[in-house]
Design a protein around this motif. Sequence first.
Motif, PDB file in Angstrom:
ATOM      1  N   ARG A 190      -3.633 -10.745  -7.320  1.00  0.00           N
ATOM      2  CA  ARG A 190      -3.084  -9.569  -7.197  1.00  0.00           C
ATOM      3  C   ARG A 190      -4.240  -8.630  -7.399  1.00  0.00           C
ATOM      4  O   ARG A 190      -4.752  -8.190  -8.385  1.00  0.00           O
ATOM      5  N   VAL A 191      -4.950  -8.154  -6.112  1.00  0.00           N
ATOM      6  CA  VAL A 191      -6.136  -7.562  -6.154  1.00  0.00           C
ATOM      7  C   VAL A 191      -5.842  -6.019  -6.099  1.00  0.00           C
ATOM      8  O   VAL A 191      -4.640  -5.441  -5.704  1.00  0.00           O
ATOM      9  N   LYS A 192      -6.880  -5.254  -6.930  1.00  0.00           N
ATOM     10  CA  LYS A 192      -6.575  -3.910  -7.002  1.00  0.00           C
ATOM     11  C   LYS A 192      -7.945  -3.283  -6.290  1.00  0.00           C
ATOM     12  O   LYS A 192      -8.869  -4.262  -6.089  1.00  0.00           O
ATOM     13  N   ALA A 193      -7.843  -1.889  -5.823  1.00  0.00           N
ATOM     14  CA  ALA A 193      -9.060  -1.477  -5.409  1.00  0.00           C
ATOM     15  C   ALA A 193      -9.520   0.214  -5.821  1.00  0.00           C
ATOM     16  O   ALA A 193      -8.339   0.836  -6.057  1.00  0.00           O
ATOM     17  N   THR A 194     -10.344   0.159  -6.289  1.00  0.00           N
ATOM     18  CA  THR A 194     -10.987   1.610  -6.519  1.00  0.00           C
ATOM     19  C   THR A 194     -11.558   2.321  -5.359  1.00  0.00           C
ATOM     20  O   THR A 194     -12.314   1.855  -4.591  1.00  0.00           O
ATOM     21  N   ALA A 195     -10.960   3.225  -5.008  1.00  0.00           N
ATOM     22  CA  ALA A 195     -11.430   3.979  -3.749  1.00  0.00           C
ATOM     23  C   ALA A 195     -11.042   5.732  -3.843  1.00  0.00           C
ATOM     24  O   ALA A 195     -10.060   5.845  -4.179  1.00  0.00           O
ATOM     25  N   GLN A 196     -11.998   6.491  -3.635  1.00  0.00           N
ATOM     26  CA  GLN A 196     -11.873   7.971  -3.603  1.00  0.00           C
ATOM     27  C   GLN A 196     -11.307   8.402  -4.615  1.00  0.00           C
ATOM     28  O   GLN A 196     -10.301   9.193  -4.796  1.00  0.00           O
ATOM     29  N   GLY A 197     -11.464   8.104  -5.976  1.00  0.00           N
ATOM     30  CA  GLY A 197     -11.287   8.353  -7.183  1.00  0.00           C
ATOM     31  C   GLY A 197      -9.833   7.899  -7.649  1.00  0.00           C
ATOM     32  O   GLY A 197      -9.360   8.172  -8.774  1.00  0.00           O
ATOM     33  N   GLY A 198      -9.070   6.868  -7.139  1.00  0.00           N
ATOM     34  CA  GLY A 198      -8.002   6.317  -7.395  1.00  0.00           C
ATOM     35  C   GLY A 198      -8.178   4.738  -7.356  1.00  0.00           C
ATOM     36  O   GLY A 198      -9.072   4.161  -6.945  1.00  0.00           O
ATOM     37  N   VAL A 199      -7.043   4.179  -8.102  1.00  0.00           N
ATOM     38  CA  VAL A 199      -7.044   2.930  -8.240  1.00  0.00           C
ATOM     39  C   VAL A 199      -5.598   2.462  -7.402  1.00  0.00           C
ATOM     40  O   VAL A 199      -4.588   2.801  -7.668  1.00  0.00           O
ATOM     41  N   TYR A 200      -5.695   1.655  -6.392  1.00  0.00           N
ATOM     42  CA  TYR A 200      -4.651   1.125  -5.699  1.00  0.00           C
ATOM     43  C   TYR A 200      -4.500  -0.374  -5.462  1.00  0.00           C
ATOM     44  O   TYR A 200      -5.128  -1.135  -5.800  1.00  0.00           O
ATOM     45  N   SER A 201      -3.224  -0.584  -5.035  1.00  0.00           N
ATOM     46  CA  SER A 201      -2.924  -1.985  -4.806  1.00  0.00           C
ATOM     47  C   SER A 201      -3.220  -2.590  -3.488  1.00  0.00           C
ATOM     48  O   SER A 201      -2.938  -1.827  -2.640  1.00  0.00           O
ATOM     49  N   LEU A 202      -3.744  -4.027  -3.421  1.00  0.00           N
ATOM     50  CA  LEU A 202      -4.110  -4.549  -2.370  1.00  0.00           C
ATOM     51  C   LEU A 202      -3.475  -5.927  -2.268  1.00  0.00           C
ATOM     52  O   LEU A 202      -2.835  -6.601  -3.129  1.00  0.00           O
ATOM     53  N   PRO A 203      -3.167  -6.415  -0.843  1.00  0.00           N
ATOM     54  CA  PRO A 203      -3.282  -5.560   0.423  1.00  0.00           C
ATOM     55  C   PRO A 203      -2.521  -4.455   0.528  1.00  0.00           C
ATOM     56  O   PRO A 203      -1.634  -4.176  -0.288  1.00  0.00           O
ATOM     57  N   ILE A 204      -2.652  -3.645   1.616  1.00  0.00           N
ATOM     58  CA  ILE A 204      -1.947  -2.452   1.485  1.00  0.00           C
ATOM     59  C   ILE A 204      -0.399  -2.529   1.995  1.00  0.00           C
ATOM     60  O   ILE A 204      -0.041  -3.405   2.614  1.00  0.00           O
ATOM     61  N   ASN A 205       0.220  -2.178   0.733  1.00  0.00           N
ATOM     62  CA  ASN A 205       1.657  -2.338   0.788  1.00  0.00           C
ATOM     63  C   ASN A 205       2.231  -0.979   0.477  1.00  0.00           C
ATOM     64  O   ASN A 205       1.787   0.005   0.635  1.00  0.00           O
ATOM     65  N   LEU A 206       3.642  -1.153   0.198  1.00  0.00           N
ATOM     66  CA  LEU A 206       4.267   0.198   0.091  1.00  0.00           C
ATOM     67  C   LEU A 206       3.883   1.001  -0.848  1.00  0.00           C
ATOM     68  O   LEU A 206       3.871   2.250  -1.112  1.00  0.00           O
ATOM     69  N   LEU A 207       3.537   0.305  -2.240  1.00  0.00           N
ATOM     70  CA  LEU A 207       2.994   0.944  -3.374  1.00  0.00           C
ATOM     71  C   LEU A 207       1.709   1.861  -3.053  1.00  0.00           C
ATOM     72  O   LEU A 207       1.369   2.854  -3.221  1.00  0.00           O
ATOM     73  N   THR A 208       0.669   0.969  -2.169  1.00  0.00           N
ATOM     74  CA  THR A 208      -0.422   1.635  -1.693  1.00  0.00           C
ATOM     75  C   THR A 208      -0.168   2.996  -0.957  1.00  0.00           C
ATOM     76  O   THR A 208      -0.656   3.865  -1.203  1.00  0.00           O
ATOM     77  N   ILE A 209       0.839   2.746   0.009  1.00  0.00           N
ATOM     78  CA  ILE A 209       0.900   3.924   0.860  1.00  0.00           C
ATOM     79  C   ILE A 209       1.535   5.233   0.213  1.00  0.00           C
ATOM     80  O   ILE A 209       1.022   6.220   0.177  1.00  0.00           O
ATOM     81  N   ASN A 210       2.424   4.686  -0.671  1.00  0.00           N
ATOM     82  CA  ASN A 210       3.080   5.734  -1.502  1.00  0.00           C
ATOM     83  C   ASN A 210       1.934   6.458  -2.494  1.00  0.00           C
ATOM     84  O   ASN A 210       1.998   7.647  -2.747  1.00  0.00           O
ATOM     85  N   GLN A 211       1.112   5.610  -3.102  1.00  0.00           N
ATOM     86  CA  GLN A 211       0.210   6.013  -3.936  1.00  0.00           C
ATOM     87  C   GLN A 211      -0.715   6.918  -3.427  1.00  0.00           C
ATOM     88  O   GLN A 211      -1.036   7.878  -3.809  1.00  0.00           O
ATOM     89  N   PHE A 212      -1.420   6.444  -2.183  1.00  0.00           N
ATOM     90  CA  PHE A 212      -2.461   7.102  -1.710  1.00  0.00           C
ATOM     91  C   PHE A 212      -1.962   8.580  -0.986  1.00  0.00           C
ATOM     92  O   PHE A 212      -2.663   9.644  -1.343  1.00  0.00           O
ATOM     93  N   PHE A 213      -0.831   8.489  -0.390  1.00  0.00           N
ATOM     94  CA  PHE A 213      -0.372   9.894   0.279  1.00  0.00           C
ATOM     95  C   PHE A 213       0.571  10.590  -0.761  1.00  0.00           C
ATOM     96  O   PHE A 213       1.119  11.670  -0.118  1.00  0.00           O
ATOM     97  N   GLY A 214       0.612  10.096  -1.944  1.00  0.00           N
ATOM     98  CA  GLY A 214       1.761  10.849  -2.893  1.00  0.00           C
ATOM     99  C   GLY A 214       2.853  11.236  -2.334  1.00  0.00           C
ATOM    100  O   GLY A 214       3.791  12.141  -2.570  1.00  0.00           O
ATOM    101  N   LYS A 215       3.609  10.033  -1.884  1.00  0.00           N
ATOM    102  CA  LYS A 215       4.916  10.065  -1.273  1.00  0.00           C
ATOM    103  C   LYS A 215       5.771   9.171  -2.044  1.00  0.00           C
ATOM    104  O   LYS A 215       5.395   8.304  -3.029  1.00  0.00           O
ATOM    105  N   THR A 216       6.970   9.104  -1.583  1.00  0.00           N
ATOM    106  CA  THR A 216       8.163   8.126  -2.142  1.00  0.00           C
ATOM    107  C   THR A 216       8.862   7.568  -1.051  1.00  0.00           C
ATOM    108  O   THR A 216      10.196   7.776  -0.911  1.00  0.00           O
ATOM    109  N   LEU A 217       8.193   7.232  -0.133  1.00  0.00           N
ATOM    110  CA  LEU A 217       8.723   6.581   1.275  1.00  0.00           C
ATOM    111  C   LEU A 217       9.603   5.301   0.966  1.00  0.00           C
ATOM    112  O   LEU A 217       8.930   4.384   0.242  1.00  0.00           O
ATOM    113  N   HIS A 218      10.614   5.033   1.750  1.00  0.00           N
ATOM    114  CA  HIS A 218      11.282   3.942   1.832  1.00  0.00           C
ATOM    115  C   HIS A 218      10.721   2.967   2.800  1.00  0.00           C
ATOM    116  O   HIS A 218       9.841   3.537   3.493  1.00  0.00           O
ATOM    117  N   PRO A 219      10.707   1.761   2.877  1.00  0.00           N
ATOM    118  CA  PRO A 219      10.202   0.722   3.878  1.00  0.00           C
ATOM    119  C   PRO A 219      10.271   1.413   5.277  1.00  0.00           C
ATOM    120  O   PRO A 219       9.179   1.527   5.793  1.00  0.00           O
TER     121      PRO A 219
END
Length: 381
Positions: free
Chosen positions: A82-111
């Motif tokens: 379960r890889v994590k990534a530090t980028a642009q001042g934040g820590v995110y989940s990899l591979p890019i998944n729904l959590l990554t997308i919502n974290q990065f863009f500050g959203k609460t999107l459904h699939p």
Amino acid sequence: MRILLVGAGLSGAVIGRRLAEAGHSCRIIDSRSHIGGNCYTERDAETGIMMHVYGPHIFHTDDEEVWNYVNGFTDFMPFQNRVKATAQGGVYSLPINLLTINQFFGKTLHPDEARAFIAEKADSSITEPRNFEEQALRLVGRELYEAFFKGYTEKQWGCSPTELPASILKRLPLRFNYDDNYFFHRFQGIPRDGYTPMFDAILDHPNISVELNTAYTPEMAAEADHVFWSGPLDGYFSYELGHLGYRTLDFERFTYGGDYQGCAVMNYGDRDVPYTRVTEHKHFSPWESHEGSVCHREYSRAAEPGDIPYYPIRLVTEKALLEKYIARAEATKGVTFVGRLGTYRYLDMDVTIREALDTAEAFLAGNDSNEAPPAFLKSPR
């Protein structure tokens, strides 16, 4: 028959074991001081933590026969990367998944919302991606590309993503759920006591002899009925036509009094961070308990003569040179080229074992019918 196997990594060990079981005398040599190749593990003397000395090795496969094979020599424990990534001042989940997308863009999107959102971000004008960058822009759009792929790729490969083939990125998943398991195979795990005891068990056969700190010489081949070469393909020919291109890795070790990053692998996507990732080795053995920690910062650079080659570059120049070495190999009798280095291909562990098992069986079948073994079971082309 007298078989010489050059390299005590996965290819040499697995082929040697199968041929030894068939009654052949197998001499395995390795220039390093240990068995296991880049899968080698050992306990850190200072912390007692099991270290993946040459970088993370998580076993993952859908090949049930290969899974049963390795489990016949050691006990595998369940492990999901379960890889994590530090980028642009934040820590995110990899591979890019729904959590990554919502974290990065500050959203609460459904699939379904996330799928439509990323489709809007993606560059739909790119219909036939010509390189890595275009493939990324077509897949996820510029913002995610620049955060997670651009800088990391430049550091990993030492060139612009526009110089890399689009096929590299086609292997990376994009998920519209919260699954952050880096791999998707049925069987995933790590040996309870590290990989080295597995190699000890595979090589434990009366028809196998192992010689470490031993460099190959042509005189050794003259004493053997057949050679299996798992060293660099160009190295067999003494680099007469030039060196095939590889990336290599440098590891900067450091210790920490507690838990440094809370995960086994942390990628660093920003270009101004010189290393590509940090591995924290105790998290590869969650069934053990260690108060302190030992980590490696990982730096990628072009391999030079004498370096350990890790990743074949396989760009235009290398492919042209590769063709020449393939022709030399196919014209050479009495040697079969195997494994990651011998075939100049990036191979996961399970694929390496599968090809080693198949190579051994093909050799035995050909021996029974007096057919000369081929230079390659799988073409490097």
